[in-house]
Scaffold this motif. Sequence first.
Motif, short mmCIF file in Angstrom:
data_model
loop_
_atom_site.label_atom_id
_atom_site.label_comp_id
_atom_site.label_asym_id
_atom_site.label_seq_id
_atom_site.Cartn_x
_atom_site.Cartn_y
_atom_site.Cartn_z
N ILE A 33 0.83 -1.21 0.00
CA ILE A 33 0.00 0.00 0.00
C ILE A 33 0.86 1.26 0.00
CG2 ILE A 33 -1.76 1.30 1.28
CD1 ILE A 33 -2.78 -1.49 2.27
N CYS A 34 1.83 1.35 0.93
CA CYS A 34 2.66 2.56 1.00
C CYS A 34 4.03 2.39 0.36
CB CYS A 34 2.82 3.02 2.45
SG CYS A 34 3.93 1.99 3.45
N GLY A 35 4.47 1.14 0.15
CA GLY A 35 5.76 0.90 -0.50
C GLY A 35 6.96 0.92 0.42
N HIS A 36 6.76 1.15 1.71
CA HIS A 36 7.86 1.17 2.67
C HIS A 36 8.12 -0.23 3.22
CE1 HIS A 36 6.75 5.46 2.63
NE2 HIS A 36 8.05 5.64 2.84
N PRO A 37 9.34 -0.47 3.71
CA PRO A 37 9.67 -1.79 4.28
C PRO A 37 8.76 -2.15 5.46
CG PRO A 37 11.65 -0.47 3.99
CD PRO A 37 10.48 0.44 3.73
N VAL A 38 8.50 -3.43 5.60
CA VAL A 38 7.68 -3.94 6.71
C VAL A 38 8.60 -4.70 7.65
CG1 VAL A 38 5.80 -5.51 7.36
CG2 VAL A 38 5.63 -4.14 5.27
N ASP A 39 8.59 -4.29 8.94
CA ASP A 39 9.38 -4.98 9.97
C ASP A 39 8.53 -6.13 10.51
OD1 ASP A 39 10.76 -5.87 12.18
OD2 ASP A 39 11.08 -3.86 13.03
N LYS A 40 8.89 -7.35 10.09
CA LYS A 40 8.09 -8.52 10.45
C LYS A 40 8.25 -8.94 11.91
CE LYS A 40 8.37 -10.06 5.71
NZ LYS A 40 8.98 -11.00 4.82
N SER A 41 9.18 -8.30 12.63
CA SER A 41 9.34 -8.63 14.04
C SER A 41 8.32 -7.89 14.91
CB SER A 41 10.76 -8.29 14.52
OG SER A 41 10.95 -6.87 14.54
N LEU A 42 7.67 -6.87 14.37
CA LEU A 42 6.65 -6.13 15.12
C LEU A 42 5.38 -6.96 15.21
CD1 LEU A 42 7.12 -2.61 13.50
CD2 LEU A 42 7.99 -3.41 15.70
N LYS A 43 4.73 -6.87 16.34
CA LYS A 43 3.51 -7.64 16.58
C LYS A 43 2.32 -6.70 16.80
CE LYS A 43 5.77 -11.52 16.60
NZ LYS A 43 5.97 -12.07 15.29
#
Length: 111
Positions: A32-42
């Motif tokens: 949607i925004c194109g920015h990286p996603v930190d998969k460690s965030l819950k």
Amino acid sequence: MNNIRPDRQGPHRTVFEKNKRVILKTQNTCGICGHPVDKSLKYPHPLSPVIDHVVPVSKGGHPSSIENLQLAHWQCNRQKSDKLYADRAASSTVVGNRNLPQSCDWTKYRA
């Protein structure tokens, strides 16, 4: 009356979960925004990863097709809600295999 979406129960649930695992392993940016996603965030962190339906199930999108699923931030997905692009043929820059919203005119969204 049963208002539970097909990706939440029934035959599509297994395929959705499988495709969700594939997307979490293979995609790293928010569709949607194109920015990286930190998969460690819950959850409930606003930038936690979620799986977004490109075409919302409520608008006729397939509930478990991998072509209709993308990685997104929780807050981006909440803001997008069940909106669709009004003009999918608009010229836009293709990043990977998806047209990202930042390359489109957001004023053309319809609810």
